[in-house]
Design an enzyme around this catalytic site. Structure first.
Site, PDB file in Angstrom:
ATOM      1  N   CYS A 154       0.705  -1.221  -0.016  1.00 53.72           N
ATOM      2  CA  CYS A 154       0.041  -0.229   0.070  1.00 53.72           C
ATOM      3  C   CYS A 154       0.836   1.356   0.042  1.00 53.72           C
ATOM      4  O   CYS A 154       0.148   2.400   0.014  1.00 53.72           O
ATOM      5  CB  CYS A 154      -0.839   0.047   1.138  1.00 53.72           C
ATOM      6  SG  CYS A 154      -1.829  -1.505   1.398  1.00 53.72           S
ATOM      7  N   HIS A 293      -2.943   7.953   5.540  1.00 53.69           N
ATOM      8  CA  HIS A 293      -3.038   6.757   4.965  1.00 53.69           C
ATOM      9  C   HIS A 293      -4.446   6.173   5.138  1.00 53.69           C
ATOM     10  O   HIS A 293      -5.466   5.887   4.151  1.00 53.69           O
ATOM     11  CB  HIS A 293      -2.024   5.867   5.441  1.00 53.69           C
ATOM     12  CG  HIS A 293      -2.092   4.381   4.887  1.00 53.69           C
ATOM     13  ND1 HIS A 293      -1.951   4.344   3.268  1.00 53.69           N
ATOM     14  CD2 HIS A 293      -2.421   3.162   5.225  1.00 53.69           C
ATOM     15  CE1 HIS A 293      -2.150   3.104   3.054  1.00 53.69           C
ATOM     16  NE2 HIS A 293      -2.121   2.285   4.093  1.00 53.69           N
ATOM     17  N   GLU A 304      -1.801   4.862  13.173  1.00 50.98           N
ATOM     18  CA  GLU A 304      -1.542   6.144  12.549  1.00 50.98           C
ATOM     19  C   GLU A 304      -1.737   7.584  13.328  1.00 50.98           C
ATOM     20  O   GLU A 304      -0.800   8.426  13.299  1.00 50.98           O
ATOM     21  CB  GLU A 304      -2.165   6.435  11.126  1.00 50.98           C
ATOM     22  CG  GLU A 304      -1.659   7.355  10.466  1.00 50.98           C
ATOM     23  CD  GLU A 304      -2.304   7.562   8.831  1.00 50.98           C
ATOM     24  OE1 GLU A 304      -1.706   8.374   7.972  1.00 50.98           O
ATOM     25  OE2 GLU A 304      -3.194   6.715   8.322  1.00 50.98           O
ATOM     26  N   LYS A 325      -9.224   8.181   0.991  1.00 48.47           N
ATOM     27  CA  LYS A 325      -9.946   6.757   0.935  1.00 48.47           C
ATOM     28  C   LYS A 325     -11.397   6.748   1.314  1.00 48.47           C
ATOM     29  O   LYS A 325     -12.084   5.932   1.057  1.00 48.47           O
ATOM     30  CB  LYS A 325      -9.222   5.732   1.546  1.00 48.47           C
ATOM     31  CG  LYS A 325      -7.606   5.606   1.066  1.00 48.47           C
ATOM     32  CD  LYS A 325      -6.931   4.491   1.906  1.00 48.47           C
ATOM     33  CE  LYS A 325      -5.432   4.415   1.294  1.00 48.47           C
ATOM     34  NZ  LYS A 325      -4.641   5.532   1.563  1.00 48.47           N
ATOM     35  N   HIS A 330      -9.413   2.197  -1.120  1.00 48.60           N
ATOM     36  CA  HIS A 330      -7.891   1.862  -1.021  1.00 48.60           C
ATOM     37  C   HIS A 330      -7.465   1.085  -2.585  1.00 48.60           C
ATOM     38  O   HIS A 330      -7.667   0.256  -2.835  1.00 48.60           O
ATOM     39  CB  HIS A 330      -7.633   0.968   0.120  1.00 48.60           C
ATOM     40  CG  HIS A 330      -6.072   0.798   0.395  1.00 48.60           C
ATOM     41  ND1 HIS A 330      -5.266   1.375  -0.484  1.00 48.60           N
ATOM     42  CD2 HIS A 330      -5.621   0.291   1.529  1.00 48.60           C
ATOM     43  CE1 HIS A 330      -4.132   1.083   0.186  1.00 48.60           C
ATOM     44  NE2 HIS A 330      -4.344   0.564   1.470  1.00 48.60           N
ATOM     45  N   PHE A 388       1.515  -3.144   3.958  1.00 50.51           N
ATOM     46  CA  PHE A 388       1.916  -4.458   4.562  1.00 50.51           C
ATOM     47  C   PHE A 388       3.390  -5.078   4.627  1.00 50.51           C
ATOM     48  O   PHE A 388       3.971  -4.418   3.426  1.00 50.51           O
ATOM     49  CB  PHE A 388       1.256  -5.656   4.156  1.00 50.51           C
ATOM     50  CG  PHE A 388      -0.409  -5.579   4.284  1.00 50.51           C
ATOM     51  CD1 PHE A 388      -0.829  -4.923   5.237  1.00 50.51           C
ATOM     52  CD2 PHE A 388      -1.205  -6.572   3.714  1.00 50.51           C
ATOM     53  CE1 PHE A 388      -2.102  -4.897   5.531  1.00 50.51           C
ATOM     54  CE2 PHE A 388      -2.468  -6.642   4.086  1.00 50.51           C
ATOM     55  CZ  PHE A 388      -3.196  -5.782   4.815  1.00 50.51           C
TER      56      PHE A 388
END
Length: 401
Positions: A154, A293, A304, A325, A330, A388
């Site tokens: 991502c 994010h 975050e 998002k 995403h 990830f």
């Protein structure tokens, strides 16, 4: 800049949709979801590859490559760069994809199981592998400089733009076509992320992707591509380029913690943010806005938030923080690139978009996540991407003066 998104197939149509708070979530149309828990995605609508390339070229590309070509075509045309007036070996490409073509793998694995190895198509590998986005864009536009495919899940889009920025700083290129692309709304993609419990199974488009909300239940898979043309400043000025914004800093780190969960204290993401600010010569107190994010998973939004508090201390309360998002889902490898485009438009127009769908947060989520849009000067924008594997990337953009 160029963009193919769930809410518009150009930068301007995407941006108008952002300002109108449109969402791109709807029932999946790419395959039958009757047996799937997850039934919604943010698909690209009304995309015809032949609007961007000839039929033969389109047939030899999977969806993620077609999206990359389309976004790159818009970006190249927008830039005004004439390749016959450039040294092609000083014009490069850094376009990444998180997973490449899962569809090609699905299709040819079916042939392998049903008809045997001799029936697997000879184009499987070049259709499937993720570097073919950069490869096809380089071929289509004659870009003979550095051509790379950064794959950090991502964080791919942000790392791609950051590495393109470094390439120009180092003197290896005058111009880099950079961004991310993804087209993974397919059976194995949806099933895999659902099994990981990363996807929202909510069937209400208005509530399926609600970053920072106490009712958040996972991310919604999006698809598309976003590409920016980065150019060394003197090179851009010499040819009279229109300059939208300046890339000021790029910061990275690794959590070295867990394959899917961010570090719980936010230390990795905090370091990436601080590295980007330091690289750009901007103090934490000078920053007013972060494009988070913000995936709408429980862990991401919480950790975050902790990262922002760790990096900024008391100043965290003064920051405007939003998540694109909330409208497009995403886009995996394309997410950071599209969020970079969003930041540039926000800087240009002095407008910070709303985190759509956000109603009520919870105890630790006590920062300003932009329940409402605002018109204000945006001198700097920091865009975060967390992938990830513990990959953290932040890019700092500023108004070009």
């Amino acid at each position: 800049m160029g963009a193919i998104t769930p809410i518009g197939n150009s930068v301007e149509s995407f941006w108008e949709s952002v300002k109108q708070e449109k969402i791109g979530f709807a029932p999946i149309t790419h395959f039958d979801t009757a047996e799937y828990k997850c039934k919604l995605a943010a698909e690209v609508k009304n995309f015809n590859p032949e609007d961007y390339m000839d039929k033969k070229s389109a047939r030899r590309m999977e969806l993620f490559c077609q999206y990359a070509i389309a976004a790159s075509k818009e970006a190249m045309e927008d830039s005004g760069i004439q390749m016959d007036q450039e040294d092609p070996y000083m014009v490069g490409c850094a376009i990444g994809s998180g997973v490449g073509s899962l569809q090609a793998l699905e299709r040819e694995h079916g042939r392998l199981m049903e008809k045997g190895p001799s029936k697997v198509g000879p184009m499987l590998v070049p259709l499937m592998i993720s570097n073919m986005a950069a490869g096809n864009v380089s071929i289509a536009f004659g870009l003979k400089g550095k051509s790379i495919d950064v794959v950090t899940a991502c964080a791919t889009g942000t790392h791609s733009i950051g590495e393109a920025f470094r390439t120009i700083q180092y003197g290896d290129a005058d111009v880099m076509v950079a961004g991310g692309t993804e087209g993974a709304v397919c059976p194995v993609g949806i099933a895999g992320f659902t099994s990981l419990t990363a996807l929202s199974t909510c069937q209400e488009p208005e509530r399926c992707s609600v970053p920072f909300d106490k009712d958040r239940s996972g991310f919604v898979m999006g698809e598309g591509a976003a590409v920016v043309v980065l150019e060394e400043l003197e090179h851009a000025k010499k040819r009279g380029a229109k300059i939208y914004a300046e890339v000021l800093g790029y910061g990275c780190s690794s959590d070295a913690y867990h394959i899917t969960s961010p570090a719980e204290d936010g230390s990795g993401a905090a370091k990436a943010m601080l590295n980007a600010l330091k690289d750009g010569g901007v103090s934490p107190e000078e920053l007013t806005y972060i494009n988070a994010h913000g995936t709408a998973t429980h862990h991401n939004d919480l950790f975050e938030t902790r990262a922002i508090k760790l990096a900024f201390g008391d100043h965290a309360k003064a920051l405007k923080i939003n998540s694109t998002k909330s409208m497009v889902g995403h886009l995996l490898g394309a997410a950071g690139a599209l969020e970079c485009v969003t930041c540039v438009k926000e800087i240009q127009e002095g407008f910070i978009h709303k985190t759509v769908g956000l109603r009520e947060t919870e105890e630790e989520l006590d920062l300003n996540y932009c329940r409402d849009a605002s018109f204000e000067e945006v001198p700097y924008a920091l865009s975060n991407s967390l992938g990830f594997g513990g990959h953290n990337a932040s890019i700092l953009l500023g108004k070009y003066l």
